[in-house]
Design an enzyme around this catalytic site. Sequence first.
Site, short mmCIF file in Angstrom:
data_model
loop_
_atom_site.label_atom_id
_atom_site.label_comp_id
_atom_site.label_asym_id
_atom_site.label_seq_id
_atom_site.Cartn_x
_atom_site.Cartn_y
_atom_site.Cartn_z
N LEU A 75 0.86 -1.17 0.00
CA LEU A 75 0.00 0.00 0.00
C LEU A 75 0.90 1.23 0.00
CD1 LEU A 75 -2.72 -0.92 2.68
CD2 LEU A 75 -3.00 -0.89 0.20
N ASP A 76 0.44 2.31 -0.61
CA ASP A 76 1.22 3.55 -0.62
C ASP A 76 1.46 4.04 0.80
OD1 ASP A 76 1.21 3.53 -3.38
OD2 ASP A 76 -0.49 4.90 -3.56
N LYS A 77 2.50 4.80 0.98
CA LYS A 77 2.85 5.36 2.29
C LYS A 77 1.67 6.09 2.91
CE LYS A 77 5.93 8.74 4.47
NZ LYS A 77 7.01 9.74 4.24
#
Length: 199
Positions: A67-69
């Site tokens: 998942l993106d930051k």
Amino acid sequence: MDIAILYEDHDIVVIDKPVGVICNRAETVKVETLQDWWESKFKVPSTELLSEDEKYFIERSGLVHRLDKETSGVMIMAKTAAAFVELLRQFKEREVQKSYVALTHGIWKVKHGEIALPIGRRRDDRQKMGVVESGRESVTGYRVISEYKKWEFPRELRVEERGYTGFTLVEFKPKTGRMHQIRVHSRHMGHPIVGDEQY
């Protein structure tokens, strides 16, 4: 790093990834990552005399997907090489159904549907992804959950910018797994995700 474990058995661990946590290690990343957390929690065997699948499992530190930051949410990580390989297969063959909820700018005219537009690196900014003709197939299903129109907000919270209509809470179900897919597709439809400074 404080990571909440939602479920754990012999083969997998399901976690609640908070906002701000980076999944993958990289030369440019100077903070603790999810891979570092996994290695501190689970015993990492020696790579001697291991199969290629086992070596890949250790190299990825159990990380099956990412998942993106800036994104929080549920992630599944493998604790064994066999589980790692099987989960990778399930993701690759699209047997896993993923669902994301995001607040977007504006009111969507079409309340549910599918966005099927190719995604690739933008020519004007190689750090960003975009809808490009030469990109890879990318498909995102969506449905509107609720709408928040500007006249429904208290006066001090209203956005008075001309033509601004409000916000929409949307459920996204990506059928492919391209980098920044939901963010790119949502922006391309004229409804960028609230708080997404990159897009």
